[in-house]
Design a protein around this motif. Structure first.
Motif, mmCIF file in Angstrom:
data_model
loop_
_atom_site.group_PDB
_atom_site.id
_atom_site.type_symbol
_atom_site.label_atom_id
_atom_site.label_comp_id
_atom_site.label_asym_id
_atom_site.label_seq_id
_atom_site.Cartn_x
_atom_site.Cartn_y
_atom_site.Cartn_z
ATOM 1 N N GLY A 1 5.295 2.691 5.472
ATOM 2 C CA GLY A 1 5.673 2.490 6.873
ATOM 3 C C GLY A 1 6.922 1.626 6.855
ATOM 4 O O GLY A 1 7.879 1.900 6.131
ATOM 5 N N SER A 2 6.908 0.546 7.650
ATOM 6 C CA SER A 2 8.092 -0.316 7.640
ATOM 7 C C SER A 2 7.939 -1.456 6.624
ATOM 8 O O SER A 2 8.749 -2.379 6.601
ATOM 9 C CB SER A 2 8.368 -0.875 9.039
ATOM 10 N N GLY A 3 6.887 -1.385 5.780
ATOM 11 C CA GLY A 3 6.762 -2.331 4.664
ATOM 12 C C GLY A 3 6.379 -3.736 5.081
ATOM 13 O O GLY A 3 6.650 -4.688 4.352
ATOM 14 N N ALA B 1 -3.204 2.148 10.487
ATOM 15 C CA ALA B 1 -3.861 2.207 9.175
ATOM 16 C C ALA B 1 -4.502 0.883 8.780
ATOM 17 O O ALA B 1 -5.513 0.860 8.083
ATOM 18 C CB ALA B 1 -2.838 2.629 8.108
ATOM 19 N N THR B 2 -3.917 -0.233 9.220
ATOM 20 C CA THR B 2 -4.387 -1.547 8.763
ATOM 21 C C THR B 2 -5.139 -2.338 9.836
ATOM 22 O O THR B 2 -5.550 -3.460 9.587
ATOM 23 C CB THR B 2 -3.190 -2.407 8.320
ATOM 24 N N GLY B 3 -5.276 -1.791 11.045
ATOM 25 C CA GLY B 3 -5.977 -2.530 12.107
ATOM 26 C C GLY B 3 -5.115 -3.586 12.767
ATOM 27 O O GLY B 3 -5.624 -4.613 13.222
ATOM 28 N N ALA C 1 -8.055 3.397 8.014
ATOM 29 C CA ALA C 1 -8.288 4.080 6.737
ATOM 30 C C ALA C 1 -7.301 3.656 5.655
ATOM 31 O O ALA C 1 -7.356 4.143 4.532
ATOM 32 C CB ALA C 1 -8.242 5.594 6.929
ATOM 33 N N ILE C 2 -6.394 2.753 5.970
ATOM 34 C CA ILE C 2 -5.399 2.247 5.008
ATOM 35 C C ILE C 2 -4.698 3.417 4.300
ATOM 36 O O ILE C 2 -4.414 3.363 3.095
ATOM 37 C CB ILE C 2 -6.031 1.246 3.999
ATOM 38 N N GLY C 3 -4.451 4.466 5.036
ATOM 39 C CA GLY C 3 -3.724 5.614 4.475
ATOM 40 C C GLY C 3 -4.533 6.426 3.480
ATOM 41 O O GLY C 3 -3.966 7.250 2.753
ATOM 42 N N GLY D 1 -5.216 10.666 4.339
ATOM 43 C CA GLY D 1 -4.126 11.624 4.268
ATOM 44 C C GLY D 1 -2.894 11.070 4.957
ATOM 45 O O GLY D 1 -2.852 9.891 5.326
ATOM 46 N N VAL D 2 -1.918 11.967 5.141
ATOM 47 C CA VAL D 2 -0.649 11.544 5.749
ATOM 48 C C VAL D 2 -0.705 11.812 7.249
ATOM 49 O O VAL D 2 -0.773 12.973 7.684
ATOM 50 C CB VAL D 2 0.538 12.326 5.131
ATOM 51 N N MET D 3 -0.693 10.754 8.042
ATOM 52 C CA MET D 3 -0.704 10.929 9.498
ATOM 53 C C MET D 3 0.634 11.508 9.940
ATOM 54 O O MET D 3 1.694 11.043 9.500
ATOM 55 C CB MET D 3 -0.940 9.595 10.205
HETATM 56 C C1 LIG Z 1 6.571 -10.625 10.121
HETATM 57 C C2 LIG Z 1 5.244 -9.934 10.257
HETATM 58 C C3 LIG Z 1 4.552 -10.007 11.454
HETATM 59 C C4 LIG Z 1 3.313 -9.377 11.577
HETATM 60 N N1 LIG Z 1 2.636 -9.500 12.747
HETATM 61 C C5 LIG Z 1 1.403 -8.944 12.860
HETATM 62 C C6 LIG Z 1 0.647 -9.078 14.056
HETATM 63 O O1 LIG Z 1 1.080 -9.698 15.021
HETATM 64 N N2 LIG Z 1 -0.581 -8.521 14.089
HETATM 65 C C7 LIG Z 1 -1.112 -7.861 13.024
HETATM 66 O O2 LIG Z 1 -2.248 -7.399 13.099
HETATM 67 N N3 LIG Z 1 -0.408 -7.683 11.898
HETATM 68 C C8 LIG Z 1 0.826 -8.202 11.804
HETATM 69 N N4 LIG Z 1 1.549 -8.019 10.657
HETATM 70 C C9 LIG Z 1 1.001 -7.114 9.630
HETATM 71 C C10 LIG Z 1 1.470 -5.666 9.901
HETATM 72 O O3 LIG Z 1 1.315 -5.312 11.251
HETATM 73 C C11 LIG Z 1 0.636 -4.676 9.101
HETATM 74 O O4 LIG Z 1 0.670 -5.009 7.761
HETATM 75 C C12 LIG Z 1 1.098 -3.224 9.329
HETATM 76 O O5 LIG Z 1 0.324 -2.354 8.567
HETATM 77 C C13 LIG Z 1 2.492 -3.021 8.922
HETATM 78 O O6 LIG Z 1 2.942 -1.770 9.364
HETATM 79 P P1 LIG Z 1 4.080 -1.055 8.552
HETATM 80 O O7 LIG Z 1 4.683 0.004 9.374
HETATM 81 O O8 LIG Z 1 4.982 -2.074 7.980
HETATM 82 O O9 LIG Z 1 3.215 -0.357 7.427
HETATM 83 P P2 LIG Z 1 3.197 -0.535 5.804
HETATM 84 O O10 LIG Z 1 2.976 -1.955 5.528
HETATM 85 O O11 LIG Z 1 4.459 0.066 5.299
HETATM 86 O O12 LIG Z 1 1.971 0.325 5.485
HETATM 87 C C14 LIG Z 1 0.686 -0.061 5.888
HETATM 88 C C15 LIG Z 1 -0.315 1.022 5.528
HETATM 89 O O13 LIG Z 1 -0.120 2.148 6.391
HETATM 90 C C16 LIG Z 1 -0.034 3.320 5.618
HETATM 91 N N5 LIG Z 1 0.771 4.296 6.341
HETATM 92 C C17 LIG Z 1 1.967 4.119 6.920
HETATM 93 N N6 LIG Z 1 2.366 5.281 7.502
HETATM 94 C C18 LIG Z 1 1.388 6.188 7.292
HETATM 95 C C19 LIG Z 1 1.196 7.555 7.625
HETATM 96 N N7 LIG Z 1 2.106 8.269 8.322
HETATM 97 N N8 LIG Z 1 0.047 8.164 7.211
HETATM 98 C C20 LIG Z 1 -0.883 7.488 6.505
HETATM 99 N N9 LIG Z 1 -0.753 6.199 6.155
HETATM 100 C C21 LIG Z 1 0.366 5.559 6.546
HETATM 101 C C22 LIG Z 1 0.598 2.851 4.324
HETATM 102 O O14 LIG Z 1 0.403 3.757 3.265
HETATM 103 C C23 LIG Z 1 -0.149 1.550 4.108
HETATM 104 O O15 LIG Z 1 -1.424 1.802 3.566
HETATM 105 C C24 LIG Z 1 2.778 -8.630 10.484
HETATM 106 C C25 LIG Z 1 3.484 -8.553 9.286
HETATM 107 C C26 LIG Z 1 4.708 -9.211 9.166
HETATM 108 C C27 LIG Z 1 5.454 -9.133 7.865
#
Ligand SMILES: Cc1cc2nc3c(=O)[nH]c(=O)nc-3n(C[C@H](O)[C@H](O)[C@H](O)COP(=O)(O)OP(=O)(O)OC[C@H]3O[C@@H](n4cnc5c(N)ncnc54)[C@H](O)[C@@H]3O)c2cc1C
Length: 417
Positions: A55-57, A127-129, A173-175, A178-180
């Protein structure tokens, strides 16, 4: 079949926002549409490669890294449908939380809640709640009503509300299913928020704990162990404000506003469209751990971590962030069937913060704390089986979707098989 899937790229090194997770994928692909995602997954399956999506990491945990195929869905973006009568919005999986704001507003809708930032892609947040704060407000996962995904056989599958068993698995489901590709969310009628920021000594929070939780749409705070703590999270404390044992308090309540006259942008008191109030920013990386405890034990749990920092870990300077989230039904949700108080702590990158995080984990065990899957934690499969009442139901659905473990990596395999 060609040796690279459509949309492949040569940039195979991936690092997360916090800089604590990295990987070099054998294949990196940026598919442009559903057909290319399906082709990419089938390409990986044919070659025995594992598949993860970035995702956006913004996760701190190793939920993305793979030596197999890494997919980037940033070309699959945009709100594709809105339905004000049913309070629904549909978007492609790579749409960021921030990208929902304006199109939903134009349709008379808003996301029901948001977290501290809006940079996450919606699929990553689901994916992560990912959550905001509010004892009656559910996480992004709980808002998921329909998802279209590519499973471990390379087939496109849709799960909707008619299939509660599989939807509850897909919601968190933490990814690993499958691929959403596309998600439909329950959303709210468009609303404005009034934000009040205050700086209060800890004892004031103690005195008004229940009232603050029940009396506001959103209540959250950062408890600062030291004066310099606020700076570490870029909390805009006035220069003469002592922050040691004080809290930076955020209250948001719905407001009736006529635009543009009603929009207020004064520091500390703003009134604006909800999607413009929620997101803040964190410029400097930190490494965060976050656990959810039953809301009825929230005060006890936060007090225990405050005490831990004041006595055994006075060197740890990042604030404790405290929020609330409504109960939901997702099998792997930290809020599964219980409203929670969310307790988060952070360590400074480049330092050995692990003894501190381990001590926090130990203290919160007695409250049956469950982790945020995107933030550091110490879960094992055995611990999960004891904490998540319907863990086996999740594993059954996971096996149906991904019988060969294509969507697992070294972090998830020991937890989810
Ligand atoms: C500065 C900062 C602020 C934050 N604030 C909050 C907050 O206020 N509340 C909160 O709850 N969390 C917060 N977080 C945590 C963040 O929201 C989660 O970690 C979230 O998962 C990040 O989303 P992402 O797009 O970066 O996904 P990633 O970290 O890139 O990926 C997360 C998971 O999603 C999966 N995934 C992504 N896209 C797909 C897809 N299309 N299909 C299947 N799986 C997929 C990935 O494989 C991975 O398992 C924060 C994190 C940071 C660094």
């Amino acid at each position: 079949m060609s040796s690279a899937p459509p949309g492949s790229d040569t940039d195979r090194i991936w690092t997360n926002w916090g800089g604590n997770q990295t990987c070099t994928a054998a294949v990196f692909a940026r598919p442009r549409d559903e057909t290319e995602v399906v082709a990419a997954v089938r390409h990986a399956i044919d070659r025995g490669l594992n598949v993860r999506v970035a995702g956006s990491g913004h996760s701190f945990t190793p939920v993305v890294p793979t030596g197999g195929m890494l997919l980037d869905l940033t070309r699959l973006t945009g709100v594709t449908a809105t339905d004000p009568s049913r309070l629904r919005a549909t978007a492609l999986a790579g749409t960021t939380v921030g990208d929902f704001g304006a199109p939903l507003w134009e349709a008379g809708l808003s996301l029901t809640n948001q977290g501290d930032i809006d940079k996450q892609v919606i699929a990553g947040a689901i994916a992560t709640g990912t959550h905001g704060s509010g004892i009656d407000l559910p996480s992004f996962s709980a808002a998921l009503r329909r998802v279209r995904l590519v499973d471990g056989r390379g087939e496109v599958v849709e799960i909707d509300e008619g299939d509660a068993r599989r939807l509850r698995a897909a919601q968190v489901a933490i990814g690993s299913l499958g691929v959403m590709l596309e998600v439909e969310l329950a959303v709210s009628a468009a609303y404005h928020l009034a934000e009040e920021i205050s700086y209060r000594p800890w004892r004031q929070i103690v005195e008004s704990w229940d009232e603050l939780i029940a009396g506001h749409r959103h209540f959250s705070f950062f408890w600062c162990p030291a004066d310099e703590s606020a700076d570490l999270y870029q909390l805009p404390a006035p220069p003469d404000q002592p922050m040691a044992d004080h809290c930076y308090v955020k209250l948001y309540d719905e407001a009736e506003v006529d635009e543009p006259a009603g929009i207020v942008t004064t520091e500390g008191h703003r009134v604006d469209r909800a999607y413009r109030i929620y997101p803040g920013g964190f410029d400097t990386p930190f490494h965060e751990m976050e656990y959810m405890v039953p809301a009825e034990h929230g005060f006890e749990a936060v007090s225990a971590i405050r005490e831990l920092m004041r006595t055994e870990h006075p060197d740890q300077r990042y604030p404790i962030e405290v929020r609330w989230t409504a109960a939901d039904e997702a099998y792997l949700s930290p809020n599964h069937r219980r409203a929670t108080t969310v307790v988060s702590v952070s360590g400074a990158p480049g330092t050995d913060y692990w003894p501190f995080l381990r001590a926090v984990d130990e203290r919160l065990r007695e409250f049956r704390a469950r982790p945020h899957w995107g933030k550091l934690h110490f879960m094992t499969r055995d611990r999960m089986a004891g904490l998540f009442d319907e863990f086996d139901a999740f594993l059954d659905v996971r096996r149906e979707f991904d019988p060969n473990g294509t969507f697992l990596n070294d972090h998830l395999r020991p937890l989810l098989t």
